[in-house]
Design an enzyme around this catalytic site. Structure first.
Site, short mmCIF file in Angstrom:
data_model
loop_
_atom_site.label_atom_id
_atom_site.label_comp_id
_atom_site.label_asym_id
_atom_site.label_seq_id
_atom_site.Cartn_x
_atom_site.Cartn_y
_atom_site.Cartn_z
N PRO A 112 0.80 -1.23 0.00
CA PRO A 112 0.00 0.00 0.00
C PRO A 112 0.83 1.29 0.00
CG PRO A 112 0.04 -0.92 2.19
CD PRO A 112 0.78 -1.89 1.31
N CYS A 113 1.51 1.55 -1.10
CA CYS A 113 2.33 2.76 -1.21
C CYS A 113 1.48 4.02 -1.10
CB CYS A 113 3.14 2.74 -2.50
SG CYS A 113 2.17 2.46 -4.00
#
Length: 186
Positions: A144-145
């Site tokens: 989950p950048c």
């Protein structure tokens, strides 16, 4: 110098989400990539084929189908950290894998800064390297950048189609609070 190995066990599939048509690529070892929407199915399909030299569209395995279903639910607002989805990050530098491992600990609706991750990896001076690693993230959403922010909890960059607007939309779906006032360029 030997020519690059071509992986022929690579496959991909498109799937619809609340933010548009995404794609997932996989090998026999796990998910190798996730492609965020590019504006149309054809553009998303073209981008995934550009990223992987030898890849064919195919029917997802049961494990990949399960991952797709969970991604779809997450992007519809159902919290899921996706931490147990198996990734195949062969060929990804060790530093980047370390960044991705830390990013995968961030729960939906929460955020961390580039500096927070850098400190865990050895020092705040690695913040730029953390940002570069996240910019090369082959598996957005699963890694989950979008939950990683710049200093002051500002959105920072986002290399997906739509840029920061896409990042903010994904964070809003998860209920995260971001310190951001839209500018002319958003």
């Amino acid at each position: 110098m030997e020519p690059a190995m071509i992986q022929t066990d690579q496959h991909f599939a498109l799937f619809d989400t609340a933010i548009g048509a995404c794609a997932v690529a996989w090998s026999g070892r796990g998910i190798t990539g996730v492609q965020l929407p590019m504006g149309s199915e054809d553009k998303t399909r073209g981008r995934i084929r550009q990223r992987y030299r030898e890849i064919s569209e195919g029917e997802p395995t049961p494990q990949v189908r399960g991952a797709i279903e969970r991604i779809v639910r997450l992007l519809a607002g159902e919290p899921d950290d996706l931490k147990d989805i198996v990734l195949d990050l062969e060929g990804v530098p060790a530093f980047n894998r370390g960044v991705y491992d830390i990013a995968r600990t961030i729960p939906p609706g929460r955020t961390m800064t580039y500096g927070d991750i850098a400190k865990q990896l050895g020092g705040v001076e690695l913040s730029r390297d953390v940002g570069q690693a996240l910019g090369r993230n082959p598996c957005p959403i699963v890694v989950p950048c979008h939950r990683v922010l710049a200093a002051g909890n500002k959105p920072g960059g986002f290399s997906a189609n739509g840029g920061v607007v896409t990042k903010l939309k994904m964070l809003a779906i998860e209920g995260a609070i971001v310190n951001h006032t839209p500018s002319l360029f958003d």
